[in-house]
Design an enzyme around this catalytic site. Structure first.
Site, PDB file in Angstrom:
ATOM      1  CG  ASP A  23     -18.963  19.057 -57.235  1.00  0.00           C
ATOM      2  OD1 ASP A  23     -18.436  19.044 -56.121  1.00  0.00           O
ATOM      3  OD2 ASP A  23     -19.558  20.043 -57.699  1.00  0.00           O
ATOM      4  CD  GLU A 259     -10.545  19.577 -56.087  1.00  0.00           C
ATOM      5  OE1 GLU A 259     -10.152  18.399 -55.991  1.00  0.00           O
ATOM      6  OE2 GLU A 259     -11.223  20.132 -55.204  1.00  0.00           O
TER       7      GLU A 259
END
Length: 367
Positions: A23, A259
């Protein structure tokens, strides 16, 4: 492609650290690119300030790190507010947004699933009267695109092992290994130990405890080297995002996760195996299969099978020696495929540029 925005205002960007690195990794890259390439001043609100400072390193003159806590007193809201990964904006801050008519954009998780194009850039009216826009990263022109800095090609062209305090390993394949705890690490270790060619595996210290368990060895420290038959394991320190980009580009094959490292591995243009974040009801496997359908679209059947089988086995915990053997045999083709994919994907606008374009259109339509 190039785009020149006409803005010098300050935007607020909110991030909650859920996955340790993913994140904040994505949020810092986005903030940095908005500041460095688009001249936007960013206040980055994050709940784990110490970790954010690690990623920020020397920082950027246009980015101000702010600690986001339960008792944070928000004196004012920015005209543009970027929420990341549906982290949720504080009620007190939303009240400020209503008074100041702030534009609210939620930059959500990346997925190659087909539904993303339908939901991308859509408004969502909130109960308190605010309008929340959903902005989805993605691999097609109908999505928000992928984070990619204009300076990345130059960084890769100048990358050297010495930049990382490491040396080249002639005659060995060099792998980077970044994974979650559910990865079948012991099975991978077994297959690498019996590899047909010598292998060097660079393991960040955050993954070292998992490796120590797989090797049934005491605690591993930064700088430790372990030789197991055909494979040498080397524990490396925490790397800045710039150095991690260099590492991915210099390695022959990268195991990545989540990610941020996933997308950086794609931009490295090198063979990669992706491990998605594990979700209930195997939702992560849907994301994996959707990505592979896009990534392997131009691959010949033999190469596609080798990559598909390896990624699925890595994500499902069914890794076997045959998966490494098949990857090894296909590695020259895989390298060409990864490089070609990088070139094709680079033809699209990047995420930060698409976001600026979208926000400026929204602001213009308000006038």
């Amino acid at each position: 492609m190039s785009f020149q925005p006409q803005t010098t205002q300050t935007w607020d960007l909110f991030c909650k650290v859920v996955d340790n690195f993913g994140d904040i990794g994505v949020s810092w890259r986005l903030a940095h690119q908005l500041a460095a390439e688009h001249g936007i001043y960013i206040r980055l609100w994050v709940d784990d300030l110490a970790l954010a400072q690690q990623f920020a390193g020397a920082g950027h003159a246009h980015i101000q790190l702010q600690h986001w806590a339960e008792n944070t007193d928000f004196s004012q809201a920015a005209p543009v507010v970027i929420e990341t990964f549906s982290c949720g904006l504080p009620d007190a801050y939303q009240q400020r947004m209503r008074k100041q008519a702030s534009l609210w954009v939620n930059v959500d998780y990346l997925s190659a699933e087909r539904w993303v194009e339908s939901f991308h850039a859509q408004p969502s009216p909130q109960a308190n009267g605010l309008l929340r826009h959903f902005f989805y990263p993605g691999f097609t022109s109908g999505t928000g695109g992928l984070l990619r800095e204009a300076s990345l090609p130059a960084l890769q062209a100048q990358a050297r092992w010495s930049d990382l305090g490491l040396t080249a390993a002639p005659g060995r394949l060099t792998l980077s290994l970044f994974c979650y705890a559910h990865a079948p690490l012991a099975a991978l270790v077994d297959s690498l130990q019996a590899s047909a060619v010598p292998v060097r595996v660079l393991v960040p210290h955050t993954v070292a405890p998992l490796l120590a368990k797989a090797l049934d060895t005491p605690v591993l420290q930064v700088g430790d080297r372990l030789q197991r038959q055909q494979c040498e394991f080397l524990v490396i320190p925490f790397l800045s995002q710039t150095d991690y980009d260099r590492l991915l580009y210099l390695c022959d094959l990268n195991f990545v996760r989540g990610e941020d490292s996933w997308i950086r591995a794609l931009w490295a243009g090198k063979p990669m195996i992706w491990l998605p974040y594990q979700q209930s009801e195997d939702a992560h496997l849907l994301k994996l299969n959707a990505f592979m359908a896009h990534y392997l679209l131009a691959a010949d059947p033999g190469l596609s099978d080798a990559i598909h089988n390896a990624m699925l086995a890595w994500a499902q915990g069914t890794w076997q020696a045959q998966h490494w053997q098949a990857l090894l045999a296909a590695l020259p083709q895989f390298a060409l495929h990864a490089s070609a994919f990088k070139v094709r994907q680079s033809q699209q606008y990047d995420l930060a540029t698409n976001l600026v374009i979208f926000i400026e259109k929204c602001l213009t339509h308000r006038v």
